[in-house]
Design a protein around this motif. Structure first.
Motif, PDB file in Angstrom:
ATOM      1  N   PHE A   1      12.217  55.517  51.824  1.00  0.00           N
ATOM      2  CA  PHE A   1      12.433  54.122  51.432  1.00  0.00           C
ATOM      3  C   PHE A   1      11.437  53.699  50.363  1.00  0.00           C
ATOM      4  O   PHE A   1      11.784  53.039  49.387  1.00  0.00           O
ATOM      5  CB  PHE A   1      12.294  53.200  52.659  1.00  0.00           C
ATOM      6  CG  PHE A   1      12.784  51.798  52.410  1.00  0.00           C
ATOM      7  CD1 PHE A   1      14.117  51.466  52.606  1.00  0.00           C
ATOM      8  CD2 PHE A   1      11.926  50.808  51.967  1.00  0.00           C
ATOM      9  CE1 PHE A   1      14.578  50.180  52.366  1.00  0.00           C
ATOM     10  CE2 PHE A   1      12.382  49.516  51.727  1.00  0.00           C
ATOM     11  CZ  PHE A   1      13.699  49.198  51.927  1.00  0.00           C
ATOM     12  N   LEU A   2      10.179  54.104  50.575  1.00  0.00           N
ATOM     13  CA  LEU A   2       9.120  53.679  49.646  1.00  0.00           C
ATOM     14  C   LEU A   2       8.982  54.656  48.487  1.00  0.00           C
ATOM     15  O   LEU A   2       8.082  54.511  47.666  1.00  0.00           O
ATOM     16  CB  LEU A   2       7.787  53.578  50.395  1.00  0.00           C
ATOM     17  CG  LEU A   2       7.732  52.506  51.492  1.00  0.00           C
ATOM     18  CD1 LEU A   2       6.401  52.535  52.198  1.00  0.00           C
ATOM     19  CD2 LEU A   2       7.980  51.122  50.898  1.00  0.00           C
TER      20      LEU A   2
ATOM     21  N   LYS B   1      10.286  56.732  56.409  1.00  0.00           N
ATOM     22  CA  LYS B   1       9.783  55.652  55.559  1.00  0.00           C
ATOM     23  C   LYS B   1       9.542  56.121  54.126  1.00  0.00           C
ATOM     24  O   LYS B   1       9.731  55.368  53.174  1.00  0.00           O
ATOM     25  CB  LYS B   1       8.516  55.051  56.139  1.00  0.00           C
ATOM     26  CG  LYS B   1       7.935  53.891  55.358  1.00  0.00           C
ATOM     27  CD  LYS B   1       8.649  52.607  55.614  1.00  0.00           C
ATOM     28  CE  LYS B   1       8.222  52.114  56.961  1.00  0.00           C
ATOM     29  NZ  LYS B   1       6.820  51.714  57.010  1.00  0.00           N
TER      30      LYS B   1
ATOM     31  N   ARG C   1      20.294  55.982  59.055  1.00  0.00           N
ATOM     32  CA  ARG C   1      19.263  56.486  59.969  1.00  0.00           C
ATOM     33  C   ARG C   1      19.774  56.507  61.398  1.00  0.00           C
ATOM     34  O   ARG C   1      19.566  57.485  62.129  1.00  0.00           O
ATOM     35  CB  ARG C   1      18.037  55.579  59.806  1.00  0.00           C
ATOM     36  CG  ARG C   1      16.853  55.878  60.661  1.00  0.00           C
ATOM     37  CD  ARG C   1      16.164  57.144  60.223  1.00  0.00           C
ATOM     38  NE  ARG C   1      14.938  57.283  61.002  1.00  0.00           N
ATOM     39  CZ  ARG C   1      14.922  57.570  62.295  1.00  0.00           C
ATOM     40  NH1 ARG C   1      16.037  57.760  62.941  1.00  0.00           N
ATOM     41  NH2 ARG C   1      13.770  57.691  62.930  1.00  0.00           N
ATOM     42  N   SER C   2      20.464  55.460  61.795  1.00  0.00           N
ATOM     43  CA  SER C   2      20.946  55.406  63.173  1.00  0.00           C
ATOM     44  C   SER C   2      22.150  56.329  63.361  1.00  0.00           C
ATOM     45  O   SER C   2      22.529  56.641  64.487  1.00  0.00           O
ATOM     46  CB  SER C   2      21.280  53.975  63.584  1.00  0.00           C
ATOM     47  OG  SER C   2      22.378  53.501  62.841  1.00  0.00           O
TER      48      SER C   2
ATOM     49  N   THR D   1      17.898  47.784  53.175  1.00  0.00           N
ATOM     50  CA  THR D   1      17.360  48.228  54.466  1.00  0.00           C
ATOM     51  C   THR D   1      18.467  48.409  55.486  1.00  0.00           C
ATOM     52  O   THR D   1      18.412  49.332  56.310  1.00  0.00           O
ATOM     53  CB  THR D   1      16.331  47.203  55.000  1.00  0.00           C
ATOM     54  OG1 THR D   1      15.325  46.990  54.016  1.00  0.00           O
ATOM     55  CG2 THR D   1      15.682  47.706  56.277  1.00  0.00           C
ATOM     56  N   THR D   2      19.480  47.551  55.441  1.00  0.00           N
ATOM     57  CA  THR D   2      20.593  47.699  56.384  1.00  0.00           C
ATOM     58  C   THR D   2      21.336  49.001  56.111  1.00  0.00           C
ATOM     59  O   THR D   2      21.775  49.689  57.041  1.00  0.00           O
ATOM     60  CB  THR D   2      21.518  46.469  56.314  1.00  0.00           C
ATOM     61  OG1 THR D   2      20.723  45.292  56.549  1.00  0.00           O
ATOM     62  CG2 THR D   2      22.613  46.537  57.363  1.00  0.00           C
TER      63      THR D   2
ATOM     64  N   TYR E   1      19.943  51.714  54.879  1.00  0.00           N
ATOM     65  CA  TYR E   1      19.045  52.737  55.436  1.00  0.00           C
ATOM     66  C   TYR E   1      19.211  52.803  56.947  1.00  0.00           C
ATOM     67  O   TYR E   1      19.340  53.887  57.534  1.00  0.00           O
ATOM     68  CB  TYR E   1      17.602  52.385  55.057  1.00  0.00           C
ATOM     69  CG  TYR E   1      16.550  53.281  55.667  1.00  0.00           C
ATOM     70  CD1 TYR E   1      15.941  54.292  54.922  1.00  0.00           C
ATOM     71  CD2 TYR E   1      16.138  53.106  56.990  1.00  0.00           C
ATOM     72  CE1 TYR E   1      14.964  55.101  55.484  1.00  0.00           C
ATOM     73  CE2 TYR E   1      15.177  53.915  57.564  1.00  0.00           C
ATOM     74  CZ  TYR E   1      14.584  54.908  56.810  1.00  0.00           C
ATOM     75  OH  TYR E   1      13.622  55.718  57.370  1.00  0.00           O
ATOM     76  N   ALA E   2      19.216  51.634  57.609  1.00  0.00           N
ATOM     77  CA  ALA E   2      19.295  51.593  59.074  1.00  0.00           C
ATOM     78  C   ALA E   2      20.603  52.207  59.562  1.00  0.00           C
ATOM     79  O   ALA E   2      20.625  52.914  60.573  1.00  0.00           O
ATOM     80  CB  ALA E   2      19.162  50.152  59.565  1.00  0.00           C
TER      81      ALA E   2
END
Lengths: 167, 167
Positions: free
Chosen positions: A165-166, A162, A154-155, A147-148, A150-151
């Motif tokens: 991710f899923l 989402k 994304r940022s 997730t980090t 991805y973040a």
């Protein structure tokens, strides 16, 4: 019929690692459109005292391979932490997926009560049963670094949602 | 002996929700030391087009309660999404933990093959077996929003480390 140790580990990790390859493809396209080197992503951090993207991906991959190997009771394959390009990170993710898929399901199944010991840099090792290790250590640690990653992307403006991710 | 649907869901969610309460305590202490309102955290975003912290926590809580309720075949408790203070967010997390712990394990166990249908804002609902829903939808969704919450607080200067996540 109930959840097996293999079905709760390898397919879960492989799914997100494959999703991660998709994030890196979108990151590459974003870099090309904006004309910057896709390798610039590797040093991005959410804060100056957090680990950069390259480490987030290395640790996510290591959490997955370490989990499968420990549950199966096989040696953890050692990957050098020397990736310096997005392509090399992709290769590491693929190597990780290949390893995960090489571990026979039957060797992971039945590992619920296996004793797992995680060496700590300082102090005593952490000790778990296989089931507690999978559910309360390896899986959250894996998702934390995925997730980090991805973040970070994304940022940085990469068009992720989402669904990526899923996936 | 193998992993049950209850053991793979409720204790996993409760553990991280409890950890989240710890993050909010550290966030509060950080705000007090720096003399800003702890409620300022609620509107933090990692990027202007990402959801703010208040939504990340609401969605993490909803992922957990929706999962337990759907697997158990009970109505999902409805919480108003109206938190505007850190204290109200704590209360929501606690309400979520209380609900999770109120669902009898036996009602979740055996839900591996239960048909789960998730309504989508547009288009057809997503359909899963209970086991696929837990492993490939509810759990990653939960960790996604929990980790994003952590990342928001961490990047805002709150002194969090991996131990606060894997607590």
């Amino acid at each position: 019929m109930s959840i097996t140790m293999h079905s709760a580990s390898v397919p879960v990790f492989v799914r997100i690692l494959n999703a991660m390859l998709g994030w890196l493809d979108k990151a590459q396209a974003h870099a090309e459109a904006r004309k910057f080197s896709p390798d610039n992503y590797l040093t991005l951090r959410l804060a100056p005292d957090m680990l950069p993207l390259v480490k987030q991906i290395q640790i996510a991959a290591d959490a997955a391979k370490g989990c499968a190997a420990r549950l199966a009771g096989v040696e953890i394959p050692k990957f050098d932490d020397n990736e310096s390009t997005l392509d090399e990170l992709r290769a590491r993710i693929r190597k990780t997926i290949d390893f995960l898929q090489s571990v026979p399901a039957a060797q992971i199944d039945g590992s619920e009560a296996r004793e797992i010991s995680i060496p700590m840099r300082s102090g005593d090792p952490l000790r778990f049963t296989g089931e507690a290790f999978l559910k309360h250590y390896a899986t959250p640690n894996f998702y934390f670094h995925a997730t980090t990653t991805y973040a970070l992307l994304r940022s940085a403006g990469v068009e992720l949602g989402k669904k990526d991710f899923l996936a």
